[in-house]
Scaffold this motif. Structure first.
Motif, mmCIF file in Angstrom:
data_model
loop_
_atom_site.group_PDB
_atom_site.id
_atom_site.type_symbol
_atom_site.label_atom_id
_atom_site.label_comp_id
_atom_site.label_asym_id
_atom_site.label_seq_id
_atom_site.Cartn_x
_atom_site.Cartn_y
_atom_site.Cartn_z
ATOM 1 N N ALA A 2 0.821 -1.209 0.000
ATOM 2 C CA ALA A 2 0.000 0.000 0.000
ATOM 3 C C ALA A 2 0.860 1.266 0.000
ATOM 4 O O ALA A 2 0.483 2.285 -0.591
ATOM 5 C CB ALA A 2 -0.928 0.002 1.216
ATOM 6 N N ASN A 3 2.019 1.196 0.639
ATOM 7 C CA ASN A 3 2.887 2.372 0.757
ATOM 8 C C ASN A 3 4.016 2.407 -0.267
ATOM 9 O O ASN A 3 4.806 3.361 -0.270
ATOM 10 C CB ASN A 3 3.497 2.435 2.162
ATOM 11 N N VAL A 4 4.095 1.401 -1.133
ATOM 12 C CA VAL A 4 5.248 1.324 -2.036
ATOM 13 C C VAL A 4 5.285 2.493 -3.020
ATOM 14 O O VAL A 4 6.349 2.836 -3.536
ATOM 15 C CB VAL A 4 5.259 -0.026 -2.796
ATOM 16 N N TRP A 5 4.145 3.125 -3.265
ATOM 17 C CA TRP A 5 4.123 4.272 -4.189
ATOM 18 C C TRP A 5 5.081 5.370 -3.713
ATOM 19 O O TRP A 5 5.671 6.091 -4.539
ATOM 20 C CB TRP A 5 2.708 4.827 -4.335
ATOM 21 N N VAL A 6 5.246 5.494 -2.397
ATOM 22 C CA VAL A 6 6.163 6.494 -1.852
ATOM 23 C C VAL A 6 7.581 6.230 -2.330
ATOM 24 O O VAL A 6 8.322 7.152 -2.687
ATOM 25 C CB VAL A 6 6.122 6.475 -0.302
ATOM 26 N N PHE A 7 7.930 4.946 -2.384
ATOM 27 C CA PHE A 7 9.290 4.552 -2.742
ATOM 28 C C PHE A 7 9.465 4.379 -4.253
ATOM 29 O O PHE A 7 10.539 3.989 -4.714
ATOM 30 C CB PHE A 7 9.652 3.272 -1.986
ATOM 31 N N ILE A 8 8.409 4.675 -4.974
ATOM 32 C CA ILE A 8 8.489 4.771 -6.428
ATOM 33 C C ILE A 8 8.571 6.235 -6.834
ATOM 34 O O ILE A 8 9.451 6.649 -7.595
ATOM 35 C CB ILE A 8 7.273 4.089 -7.102
ATOM 36 N N VAL A 9 7.674 7.039 -6.265
ATOM 37 C CA VAL A 9 7.607 8.462 -6.618
ATOM 38 C C VAL A 9 8.841 9.227 -6.137
ATOM 39 O O VAL A 9 9.469 9.969 -6.910
ATOM 40 C CB VAL A 9 6.328 9.106 -6.034
ATOM 41 N N ALA A 10 9.194 9.072 -4.863
ATOM 42 C CA ALA A 10 10.291 9.859 -4.287
ATOM 43 C C ALA A 10 11.632 9.651 -5.000
ATOM 44 O O ALA A 10 12.307 10.638 -5.340
ATOM 45 C CB ALA A 10 10.427 9.566 -2.796
ATOM 46 N N PRO A 11 12.063 8.400 -5.262
ATOM 47 C CA PRO A 11 13.322 8.225 -5.987
ATOM 48 C C PRO A 11 13.290 8.816 -7.406
ATOM 49 O O PRO A 11 14.301 9.346 -7.867
ATOM 50 C CB PRO A 11 13.492 6.705 -6.023
ATOM 51 N N LEU A 12 12.155 8.715 -8.071
ATOM 52 C CA LEU A 12 12.049 9.297 -9.415
ATOM 53 C C LEU A 12 12.193 10.815 -9.354
ATOM 54 O O LEU A 12 12.858 11.425 -10.200
ATOM 55 C CB LEU A 12 10.729 8.906 -10.071
ATOM 56 N N VAL A 13 11.569 11.430 -8.354
ATOM 57 C CA VAL A 13 11.692 12.878 -8.178
ATOM 58 C C VAL A 13 13.133 13.245 -7.833
ATOM 59 O O VAL A 13 13.704 14.186 -8.400
ATOM 60 C CB VAL A 13 10.735 13.377 -7.072
ATOM 61 N N GLY A 14 13.734 12.491 -6.924
ATOM 62 C CA GLY A 14 15.115 12.751 -6.538
ATOM 63 C C GLY A 14 16.080 12.599 -7.695
ATOM 64 O O GLY A 14 17.001 13.409 -7.875
ATOM 65 N N GLY A 15 15.861 11.572 -8.509
ATOM 66 C CA GLY A 15 16.708 11.364 -9.685
ATOM 67 C C GLY A 15 16.552 12.474 -10.701
ATOM 68 O O GLY A 15 17.542 12.944 -11.292
ATOM 69 N N ALA A 16 15.321 12.909 -10.914
ATOM 70 C CA ALA A 16 15.057 13.996 -11.867
ATOM 71 C C ALA A 16 15.687 15.303 -11.392
ATOM 72 O O ALA A 16 16.301 16.035 -12.181
ATOM 73 C CB ALA A 16 13.554 14.170 -12.055
ATOM 74 N N LEU A 17 15.567 15.586 -10.100
ATOM 75 C CA LEU A 17 16.168 16.800 -9.548
ATOM 76 C C LEU A 17 17.696 16.773 -9.678
ATOM 77 O O LEU A 17 18.318 17.790 -9.993
ATOM 78 C CB LEU A 17 15.775 16.959 -8.077
ATOM 79 N N ALA A 18 18.277 15.617 -9.444
ATOM 80 C CA ALA A 18 19.732 15.486 -9.575
ATOM 81 C C ALA A 18 20.178 15.767 -11.005
ATOM 82 O O ALA A 18 21.192 16.433 -11.229
ATOM 83 C CB ALA A 18 20.171 14.079 -9.155
ATOM 84 N N ALA A 19 19.402 15.280 -11.964
ATOM 85 C CA ALA A 19 19.736 15.511 -13.378
ATOM 86 C C ALA A 19 19.659 16.985 -13.726
ATOM 87 O O ALA A 19 20.531 17.532 -14.423
ATOM 88 C CB ALA A 19 18.776 14.712 -14.266
#
Length: 221
Positions: free
Chosen positions: A193-210
């Motif tokens: 149920a909470n895995v969406w957090v660990f999908i969305v957050a890393p994608l956002v973090g990766g995009a920000l790093a780029a």
């Protein structure tokens, strides 16, 4: 055929990451409390990256993480078609790795799945964004110069170890949507149920790093 080899490499790399690194967390009894198992788990994640970087890195670049792939897509080092192929391969590899891990040890003690910090979604999102940002920024930096190619895998592996040493206490450290999804799929319940957090957050973090990496190096480019 070249793309198929890349996708297979990403599948294998993510499979190994989940089986061996999440597996270490399970068999060593890793918890949020700093102890030997805590350190072993952090080290396992880093060592898997080192091993895979020097074995499949020349085939696919050894992303084995959708957060890395989205950063490469934004920085135009990966095409849209390959991005989709990479992400699908990574998720399938993570699912396969979690399935084999469950076959080996069962799921009574978990499968190295991530969890919200103090049940707080917003705080967990923020933590994972920061952790992933640091990890992916290091990847983009060390891979931006050809002269770093011999040490890139070691630097990336050590950075992932560092991120886990700090982050396990909070969320178990994801920084990788595929790595989180595989175990959560089989654990089910709250983890799924909470895995969406660990999908969305890393994608956002990766995009920000780029984006930050491009800005910092804009004059050079």
């Amino acid at each position: 055929m070249t793309s198929i080899k890349k996708y297979l490499a990403e599948f294998i790399g993510t499979f190994v990451l989940v089986l061996f690194a999440c597996g270490t967390a399970v068999v060593a009894g890793c918890t949020a409390s700093a102890n030997t198992a805590y350190a072993l788990t952090a080290l396992a994640f880093g060592l898997v990256i080192v091993a895979m970087a020097y074995s499949i890195g020349n085939v696919s670049g050894c992303h084995i993480n959708p957060a890395v792939s989205i950063a490469m897509l934004i920085n135009k080092k990966l095409g849209a078609k390959d991005f989709v192929g990479y992400v699908i391969s990574q998720f399938l590899g993570a699912i396969a790795g979690a399935a084999v891990l469950m076959a080996f040890v069962g799921k009574e003690n978990g499968l190295g799945q991530n969890g919200l910090f103090k049940g707080d979604v917003i705080l967990s999102l923020a933590i994972e964004i920061v952790l992933t940002f640091v990890f992916v920024l290091a990847i983009l930096g060390v891979t931006s110069k050809i002269e770093n190619s011999n040490v890139a895998g070691l630097v990336i592996g050590l950075t992932l170890t560092l991120v886990h040493i700090f982050g396990i206490y909070f969320t178990g450290t994801s920084v990788n949507p595929a790595r989180s999804f595989g175990p959560a799929l089989f654990i089910g319940g709250e983890a799924l149920a909470n895995v969406w957090v660990f999908i969305v957050a890393p994608l956002v973090g990766g995009a920000l790093a780029a984006i930050v990496h491009r800005f910092l190096n804009s004059e050079k480019n």
